[in-house]
Design a protein around this motif. Structure first.
Motif, PDB file in Angstrom:
ATOM      1  N   ASN A  95      15.447  -5.762  10.234  1.00 30.25           N
ATOM      2  CA  ASN A  95      14.406  -4.731  10.182  1.00 30.25           C
ATOM      3  C   ASN A  95      14.533  -3.731  11.331  1.00 30.25           C
ATOM      4  O   ASN A  95      15.239  -3.964  12.298  1.00 30.25           O
ATOM      5  N   LYS A  96      13.830  -2.617  11.198  1.00 29.18           N
ATOM      6  CA  LYS A  96      13.733  -1.544  12.204  1.00 29.18           C
ATOM      7  C   LYS A  96      15.038  -0.756  12.335  1.00 29.18           C
ATOM      8  O   LYS A  96      15.443  -0.388  13.435  1.00 29.18           O
ATOM      9  N   VAL A  97      15.678  -0.471  11.210  1.00 25.67           N
ATOM     10  CA  VAL A  97      16.912   0.322  11.276  1.00 25.67           C
ATOM     11  C   VAL A  97      16.648   1.767  11.669  1.00 25.67           C
ATOM     12  O   VAL A  97      17.590   2.511  11.964  1.00 25.67           O
ATOM     13  N   ASP A  98      15.382   2.166  11.699  1.00 24.67           N
ATOM     14  CA  ASP A  98      15.052   3.498  12.214  1.00 24.67           C
ATOM     15  C   ASP A  98      15.282   3.568  13.724  1.00 24.67           C
ATOM     16  O   ASP A  98      15.350   4.673  14.285  1.00 24.67           O
ATOM     17  N   LEU A  99      15.435   2.417  14.366  1.00 20.83           N
ATOM     18  CA  LEU A  99      15.692   2.364  15.814  1.00 20.83           C
ATOM     19  C   LEU A  99      17.158   2.024  16.079  1.00 20.83           C
ATOM     20  O   LEU A  99      17.480   1.246  16.971  1.00 20.83           O
ATOM     21  N   GLU A 100      18.038   2.623  15.321  1.00 18.83           N
ATOM     22  CA  GLU A 100      19.471   2.338  15.398  1.00 18.83           C
ATOM     23  C   GLU A 100      20.024   2.476  16.813  1.00 18.83           C
ATOM     24  O   GLU A 100      20.898   1.708  17.234  1.00 18.83           O
ATOM     25  N   ARG A 101      19.524   3.424  17.554  1.00 18.57           N
ATOM     26  CA  ARG A 101      20.045   3.660  18.909  1.00 18.57           C
ATOM     27  C   ARG A 101      19.779   2.478  19.843  1.00 18.57           C
ATOM     28  O   ARG A 101      20.407   2.364  20.904  1.00 18.57           O
ATOM     29  N   TYR A 102      18.851   1.606  19.474  1.00 15.69           N
ATOM     30  CA  TYR A 102      18.537   0.431  20.292  1.00 15.69           C
ATOM     31  C   TYR A 102      19.109  -0.856  19.691  1.00 15.69           C
ATOM     32  O   TYR A 102      18.758  -1.954  20.118  1.00 15.69           O
TER      33      TYR A 102
ATOM     34  N   THR B 115      20.991 -13.475   0.463  1.00 24.65           N
ATOM     35  CA  THR B 115      21.195 -12.035   0.306  1.00 24.65           C
ATOM     36  C   THR B 115      20.844 -11.354   1.614  1.00 24.65           C
ATOM     37  O   THR B 115      19.867 -11.718   2.266  1.00 24.65           O
ATOM     38  N   PHE B 116      21.629 -10.361   2.003  1.00 30.17           N
ATOM     39  CA  PHE B 116      21.372  -9.637   3.248  1.00 30.17           C
ATOM     40  C   PHE B 116      21.003  -8.189   2.962  1.00 30.17           C
ATOM     41  O   PHE B 116      21.650  -7.515   2.167  1.00 30.17           O
ATOM     42  N   LEU B 117      19.940  -7.724   3.620  1.00 25.87           N
ATOM     43  CA  LEU B 117      19.505  -6.335   3.513  1.00 25.87           C
ATOM     44  C   LEU B 117      19.057  -5.850   4.878  1.00 25.87           C
ATOM     45  O   LEU B 117      18.605  -6.646   5.711  1.00 25.87           O
ATOM     46  N   GLU B 118      19.176  -4.549   5.106  1.00 25.23           N
ATOM     47  CA  GLU B 118      18.574  -3.941   6.283  1.00 25.23           C
ATOM     48  C   GLU B 118      17.524  -2.949   5.798  1.00 25.23           C
ATOM     49  O   GLU B 118      17.690  -2.323   4.744  1.00 25.23           O
ATOM     50  N   SER B 119      16.436  -2.827   6.567  1.00 24.43           N
ATOM     51  CA  SER B 119      15.334  -2.002   6.107  1.00 24.43           C
ATOM     52  C   SER B 119      14.475  -1.561   7.283  1.00 24.43           C
ATOM     53  O   SER B 119      14.732  -1.931   8.436  1.00 24.43           O
ATOM     54  N   THR B 120      13.453  -0.779   6.974  1.00 20.34           N
ATOM     55  CA  THR B 120      12.438  -0.408   7.952  1.00 20.34           C
ATOM     56  C   THR B 120      11.189   0.042   7.209  1.00 20.34           C
ATOM     57  O   THR B 120      11.282   0.711   6.178  1.00 20.34           O
ATOM     58  N   ALA B 121      10.050  -0.354   7.728  1.00 23.43           N
ATOM     59  CA  ALA B 121       8.786   0.059   7.125  1.00 23.43           C
ATOM     60  C   ALA B 121       8.429   1.492   7.502  1.00 23.43           C
ATOM     61  O   ALA B 121       7.530   2.086   6.908  1.00 23.43           O
ATOM     62  N   ALA B 122       9.145   2.060   8.478  1.00 23.65           N
ATOM     63  CA  ALA B 122       8.800   3.381   8.990  1.00 23.65           C
ATOM     64  C   ALA B 122       9.331   4.518   8.125  1.00 23.65           C
ATOM     65  O   ALA B 122       8.944   5.667   8.321  1.00 23.65           O
ATOM     66  N   GLU B 123      10.203   4.195   7.163  1.00 21.97           N
ATOM     67  CA  GLU B 123      10.812   5.265   6.369  1.00 21.97           C
ATOM     68  C   GLU B 123      10.525   5.092   4.879  1.00 21.97           C
ATOM     69  O   GLU B 123       9.385   4.915   4.492  1.00 21.97           O
ATOM     70  N   GLU B 124      11.542   5.144   4.028  1.00 20.04           N
ATOM     71  CA  GLU B 124      11.331   5.202   2.586  1.00 20.04           C
ATOM     72  C   GLU B 124      10.715   3.914   2.014  1.00 20.04           C
ATOM     73  O   GLU B 124      11.145   2.805   2.341  1.00 20.04           O
ATOM     74  N   TYR B 125       9.727   4.098   1.134  1.00 20.92           N
ATOM     75  CA  TYR B 125       9.082   2.962   0.473  1.00 20.92           C
ATOM     76  C   TYR B 125      10.070   2.183  -0.390  1.00 20.92           C
ATOM     77  O   TYR B 125      10.018   0.947  -0.443  1.00 20.92           O
ATOM     78  N   ASP B 126      10.959   2.895  -1.082  1.00 22.95           N
ATOM     79  CA  ASP B 126      11.877   2.241  -2.017  1.00 22.95           C
ATOM     80  C   ASP B 126      12.737   1.179  -1.336  1.00 22.95           C
ATOM     81  O   ASP B 126      13.070   0.156  -1.943  1.00 22.95           O
TER      82      ASP B 126
ATOM     83  N   THR C 167       0.796  -1.235   0.000  1.00 24.95           N
ATOM     84  CA  THR C 167       0.000   0.000   0.000  1.00 24.95           C
ATOM     85  C   THR C 167       0.825   1.280   0.000  1.00 24.95           C
ATOM     86  O   THR C 167       0.261   2.369  -0.152  1.00 24.95           O
ATOM     87  N   LYS C 168       2.139   1.180   0.219  1.00 26.41           N
ATOM     88  CA  LYS C 168       3.032   2.340   0.351  1.00 26.41           C
ATOM     89  C   LYS C 168       2.718   3.157   1.606  1.00 26.41           C
ATOM     90  O   LYS C 168       3.100   4.313   1.710  1.00 26.41           O
ATOM     91  N   ARG C 169       2.051   2.526   2.559  1.00 26.58           N
ATOM     92  CA  ARG C 169       1.716   3.204   3.809  1.00 26.58           C
ATOM     93  C   ARG C 169       2.314   2.444   4.984  1.00 26.58           C
ATOM     94  O   ARG C 169       2.388   1.217   4.952  1.00 26.58           O
ATOM     95  N   PHE C 170       2.706   3.180   6.026  1.00 30.22           N
ATOM     96  CA  PHE C 170       3.250   2.549   7.223  1.00 30.22           C
ATOM     97  C   PHE C 170       2.143   2.415   8.246  1.00 30.22           C
ATOM     98  O   PHE C 170       1.548   3.405   8.681  1.00 30.22           O
TER      99      PHE C 170
END
Length: 244
Positions: free
Chosen positions: A126-133, A151-162, A38-41
């Motif tokens: 996941n949740k790289v927006d919480l880097e401090r934790y 394959t390894f990736l880091e991501s978060t649904a809280a930020e960029e859709y791409d 949906t492109k929504r968080f």
């Protein structure tokens, strides 16, 4: 695997890919899936519900139907429902939760030991927006992915859709690349339209979802239509989307 007809004519159909997303409760599997669809968080949902969603996407100029099973595996007793169904796996852990990382290792073992065929695996921190934790370093994720040839990736649904889309699209890319190296076609002979057989196992999703209920065994496009129609309301997994 059955294809779906496209506007270009009855002889052309879209390849259909089944993808399972695995991980401990609370790592953000649903948030990633819904962000991609949906492109929504959405940060409020019931993590103990399991559903399958469908989306039409274009990866490397190829249009495909992607069926995504957002699993809930709290009892770990019935993995066959996704092991026999999926063409590829996204295994998710939270970088803020080491136990979820250990569980991700167990899922990697499960998939590789249960499948005699080579199958794409994507490991996602996941949740790289919480880097401090952060409790799990990026290098630890890379090391595990390397061990399983994933394959390894880091991501978060809280930020960029791409960034979220890249996770799902890379999985599709690897599945298409694998299938391109095979000589499997729909039926006993090569079809004239060039449609390749992607999934030779179960075609029917083992999970029923109000958002991807099938009619005549074809996944519906409610989520895709909702993305195009801002007035459509979506209800699933305890979350709601409202647009005026």
């Amino acid at each position: 695997m059955s294809g779906r007809r496209t506007p270009t004519g009855p002889s052309v159909s879209l390849p259909e890919i089944n993808l399972a997303i695995l991980g401990s409760l609370g790592v953000g599997k649903s948030a990633l899936t819904v962000k991609y669809i949906t492109k929504r968080f959405i940060n409020e949902y019931d993590p103990e519900l399991e559903n399958t969603y469908s989306k039409v996407d274009v990866v490397d100029q190829k249009e495909v139907i992607l069926n995504i099973m957002d699993t809930c595996d709290k009892d770990y007793k019935t993995p066959d429902r996704y092991l026999k169904w999926a063409d590829g796996f996204i295994i998710v852990y939270s970088i803020t939760n080491r136990s979820s990382f250990e569980q991700a290792n167990s899922y990697m073992d499960l998939v590789q030991n249960s499948s005699p065929r080579e199958i794409p695996l994507i490991l996602v921190g996941n949740k790289v927006d919480l880097e401090r934790y952060r409790q799990v370093s990026k290098q630890e994720g890379i090391n595990v992915a390397t061990k399983y040839e994933a394959t390894f990736l880091e991501s978060t649904a809280a930020e960029e859709y791409d960034e979220v889309a890249a996770v799902f699209q890379e999985t599709v890319r690897q599945i298409l690349r694998r299938e391109a190296n095979k000589s499997l076609y729909i039926g006993e002979s090569a079809p004239t339209n060039g449609t390749r057989l992607l999934n030779t196992r179960s075609q029917k999703s083992p999970v029923k979802s109000s958002l991807s209920a099938r009619k005549n065994e074809e996944p519906n496009r409610s989520l895709v239509l909702a993305e195009r129609n801002p007035k459509m309301k979506l209800f699933n997994k305890g979350f709601k989307i409202f647009q005026s």
